[in-house]
Design a protein around this motif. Sequence first.
Motif, mmCIF file in Angstrom:
data_model
loop_
_atom_site.group_PDB
_atom_site.id
_atom_site.type_symbol
_atom_site.label_atom_id
_atom_site.label_comp_id
_atom_site.label_asym_id
_atom_site.label_seq_id
_atom_site.Cartn_x
_atom_site.Cartn_y
_atom_site.Cartn_z
ATOM 1 N N LEU A 12 19.577 18.632 11.989
ATOM 2 C CA LEU A 12 18.975 17.316 12.152
ATOM 3 C C LEU A 12 19.414 16.683 13.475
ATOM 4 O O LEU A 12 18.615 16.089 14.206
ATOM 5 C CB LEU A 12 19.372 16.407 10.979
ATOM 6 C CG LEU A 12 18.702 15.044 10.985
ATOM 7 C CD1 LEU A 12 17.193 15.178 10.927
ATOM 8 C CD2 LEU A 12 19.199 14.194 9.831
ATOM 9 N N LYS A 100 16.670 7.986 6.137
ATOM 10 C CA LYS A 100 16.068 9.308 6.181
ATOM 11 C C LYS A 100 15.183 9.460 4.961
ATOM 12 O O LYS A 100 15.544 8.958 3.906
ATOM 13 C CB LYS A 100 17.145 10.393 6.125
ATOM 14 C CG LYS A 100 18.129 10.381 7.273
ATOM 15 C CD LYS A 100 19.174 11.447 6.991
ATOM 16 C CE LYS A 100 20.385 11.290 7.890
ATOM 17 N NZ LYS A 100 21.473 12.177 7.477
ATOM 18 N N PRO A 101 14.100 10.167 5.020
ATOM 19 C CA PRO A 101 13.518 10.755 6.231
ATOM 20 C C PRO A 101 12.723 9.703 7.010
ATOM 21 O O PRO A 101 12.155 8.818 6.429
ATOM 22 C CB PRO A 101 12.590 11.821 5.657
ATOM 23 C CG PRO A 101 12.253 11.361 4.281
ATOM 24 C CD PRO A 101 13.356 10.486 3.815
ATOM 25 N N HIS B 267 18.953 12.122 -2.478
ATOM 26 C CA HIS B 267 19.865 11.984 -1.349
ATOM 27 C C HIS B 267 20.021 13.296 -0.599
ATOM 28 O O HIS B 267 19.934 13.348 0.626
ATOM 29 C CB HIS B 267 21.228 11.493 -1.832
ATOM 30 C CG HIS B 267 22.210 11.353 -0.731
ATOM 31 N ND1 HIS B 267 23.102 12.348 -0.424
ATOM 32 C CD2 HIS B 267 22.403 10.372 0.163
ATOM 33 C CE1 HIS B 267 23.818 11.962 0.619
ATOM 34 N NE2 HIS B 267 23.419 10.758 0.979
ATOM 35 N N ARG B 270 16.934 14.379 1.344
ATOM 36 C CA ARG B 270 16.512 13.587 2.488
ATOM 37 C C ARG B 270 16.800 14.257 3.828
ATOM 38 O O ARG B 270 15.978 14.206 4.730
ATOM 39 C CB ARG B 270 17.207 12.223 2.472
ATOM 40 C CG ARG B 270 16.503 11.203 1.642
ATOM 41 C CD ARG B 270 17.376 9.991 1.479
ATOM 42 N NE ARG B 270 17.007 9.208 0.320
ATOM 43 C CZ ARG B 270 16.132 8.227 0.354
ATOM 44 N NH1 ARG B 270 15.547 7.916 1.472
ATOM 45 N NH2 ARG B 270 15.836 7.548 -0.731
ATOM 46 N N THR B 271 17.992 14.883 3.904
ATOM 47 C CA THR B 271 18.345 15.479 5.189
ATOM 48 C C THR B 271 17.408 16.626 5.568
ATOM 49 O O THR B 271 16.820 16.595 6.651
ATOM 50 C CB THR B 271 19.815 15.915 5.170
ATOM 51 O OG1 THR B 271 20.603 14.774 4.868
ATOM 52 C CG2 THR B 271 20.242 16.481 6.502
ATOM 53 N N VAL B 273 14.444 17.152 4.518
ATOM 54 C CA VAL B 273 13.106 16.598 4.746
ATOM 55 C C VAL B 273 13.050 15.941 6.128
ATOM 56 O O VAL B 273 12.071 16.096 6.863
ATOM 57 C CB VAL B 273 12.736 15.586 3.637
ATOM 58 C CG1 VAL B 273 11.480 14.820 4.013
ATOM 59 C CG2 VAL B 273 12.525 16.301 2.322
ATOM 60 N N SER B 274 14.128 15.255 6.481
ATOM 61 C CA SER B 274 14.182 14.636 7.811
ATOM 62 C C SER B 274 14.043 15.687 8.896
ATOM 63 O O SER B 274 13.317 15.489 9.880
ATOM 64 C CB SER B 274 15.516 13.921 8.010
ATOM 65 O OG SER B 274 15.705 12.955 7.035
ATOM 66 N N ILE B 275 14.743 16.809 8.684
ATOM 67 C CA ILE B 275 14.676 17.869 9.695
ATOM 68 C C ILE B 275 13.252 18.368 9.820
ATOM 69 O O ILE B 275 12.703 18.481 10.928
ATOM 70 C CB ILE B 275 15.619 19.035 9.325
ATOM 71 C CG1 ILE B 275 17.067 18.536 9.336
ATOM 72 C CG2 ILE B 275 15.432 20.206 10.275
ATOM 73 C CD1 ILE B 275 18.044 19.512 8.744
ATOM 74 N N ARG B 306 17.129 25.505 2.457
ATOM 75 C CA ARG B 306 18.149 24.626 1.898
ATOM 76 C C ARG B 306 17.595 23.823 0.735
ATOM 77 O O ARG B 306 18.242 23.638 -0.290
ATOM 78 C CB ARG B 306 18.585 23.637 2.971
ATOM 79 C CG ARG B 306 20.009 23.791 3.365
ATOM 80 C CD ARG B 306 20.228 23.103 4.655
ATOM 81 N NE ARG B 306 20.560 21.708 4.463
ATOM 82 C CZ ARG B 306 20.829 20.887 5.484
ATOM 83 N NH1 ARG B 306 20.760 21.332 6.721
ATOM 84 N NH2 ARG B 306 21.157 19.649 5.261
#
Lengths: 216, 483
Positions: A12, A100-101, B267, B270-271, B273-275, B306
């Motif tokens: 990220l 996020k996101p 939670h 989210r990471t 998905v953000s990527i 992941r």
Amino acid sequence: MRVLVVEDDWALCRSVAATLRDEGIAVDTANDGVEGLALGREGIYDAILLDVMMPGLDGWEVLEKLRMESSAPVMMLTARDAVPDRVKGLDIGADDYLTKPFDNAELCARVRALIRRSVGQTQSAITIDKLVLDTAGRTVTYDGKEVELTAREYSILEYLALNRGKVLTRTRLYERLFDERDDSYSNLLDVHVSKLRKKMGPELIKTRRGHGYLIE
Amino acid sequence: MKIPFYSLRWRLQVWYAVILFLTIVALCLTAFQLAWLSESRRIDATLMDSERDLIRAFSRSRESGVEKNSKGENMSPPERFLNEIRNGSLDPSGDLDDAYLSSDPGFRFYLFADTNGKALLRSENAPEQIEFLAIPESGVSEDIQTIGENRVIRKSFWFGLQSAIGTNITTEVEESQRFAWSLAICGAAVWIVGLAGGWWLAGRAIRPVESISRAANEIADGNLSERISVSKREDELHELSRVLNQTFDKIQDSMERERRFTADASHELRTPVSILLSETQRMCKRTRTVPEYAESMEVCNDAAERMRTLVEDLLLLARQENAQLRAEGEVVNLSEVVEGSVRDILPLATERNIKISTDCELVHVRGSVSSLAILANNLLSNAVLHHPGNGHVQVRVIESGEEVILRVTDDGNGISPEDRPHIFKRFYRVEKSRTASAKHSGIGLALVHSIVTNLRGNIWVASQLGEGSTFTIVLPIVRKTER
């Protein structure tokens, strides 16, 4: 513009940094709180993006320690979207909060707004005589004509325009506009400035010999 | 509950009122009947006495000689009395009670008549018309009746005498009416007092129910920590409150788990998905070079990978945590399961130059093969994956009294004392950065912990930083005879 991204997730972190670099922003990255705090303390960043959930030192702690010596704008970047979390972040001294996101467009807009606010600029368009800089669309018109600029050229011009009237030393410009990936010992800066002068005429960016550049 | 007459209290009250009313009415009626019965018995006895006295009074002076009647039998006193009336040999001015002369309440009267109903002898105050009884073939027919305001003994003799001797009972009737009224008033008073008591009692009985429903309402409104206050007396409602509280506990527990699961899942998701979002948006913004695309694809793939691991592990964990503590289950050969897991991890271990030695006794535990396999896999893969390489992992399954001990020892990095209390928590990762965490969801040990708890076992870890760790699991043994 130079931004620090503190995010423990490597992928990220890399992606956010790349997104911001595409916008012409110089980006440094840190993968944990300790490293992030150390970099943040150097005081060379126009904005700091801080993840909350990090092993070791978490985002709150980094922010608290950072606020003791720095007033750089900080945006919390976190998966925790509960209202108490946001309130806590803002109370500790964060300037913005993004969960996020997120969308890249929003991330970039918020970072730009953050930097603008920190130099006292309220609008996204900066007008200096014949120069009009639209920081949102990243377009530049000079004397009514649109000027094509590279990302680096744009960021130098924007930085000078945001700090109009101030003489900016080469060191400061290097600090603020070039990140860990750039070779700071080259004469890149001079090359870019001369290209800018070629595109918009020599009178806009002035040189104070021995000191640096400025836009009056 | 809003309509008062539908409330339990009101319905109780209404039923109570009806039953109480019927009881009081029955009691009052019985009391009145008994009183009236005894009163009329007394009147009747007096009346019969006065009849005897009357006849005696009329024929007081006469000698009762023995005479024969038409049937040739000895004449009975009434028959002789009739003869005397006919003969006119009666003494009408006889020693009569004053009551026969007055017409005040309580007066008495007499009336003697012949077969045709013609009055032979009567008192002044006797009623004009009296219905006599039919004359029988033989003997006498008689009754005692209340006719109008009088109580009358009527007699008809076979030989043609009809008599009616009565007494006025106005006083007694009035007396009994007064008694009836006082009974009614007392009854009504008792009823009203009873109703008030019943209302109070119903209220008292309902109060715990009200508090239960209040608590239940609170809970329904989302205040899950609300509980019914359990009374100290061990009555039916105490039991009900206790059972309800237990149910609420369970509901809260499972809701809490659900909430935690959702929070954790969202939670942790989210990471990645953000990527994915950030990478794809960045790539779409303008045309990139092929190596850039390839790199981005790899990043996206890792993120998706992941997410998959995370989702699978989270579901597994949710299933384990939701599984009630069930002691039953199949009897599983633990050594076989552990040896299977060792076989699975062996290629990876060899690659990292880690030697695995196994020492398994043949023991059985109760559980499911799949959860025991998850348990063994997680312990082994932790030992191997967190190992810096070139080392040794020892797996032992030993029988010890009533317990089975599964022990996994590695000579890897070990766990620092600060980390040790947290390693069984979800999403706790010992690594300082999540850089290499694509293969780890941070759930593995939480999952192991859940499984062990479900199997009524215990788990603990001993570790020395830099020297390695030992995970010890103790499970109840199943002997062959118990199978």
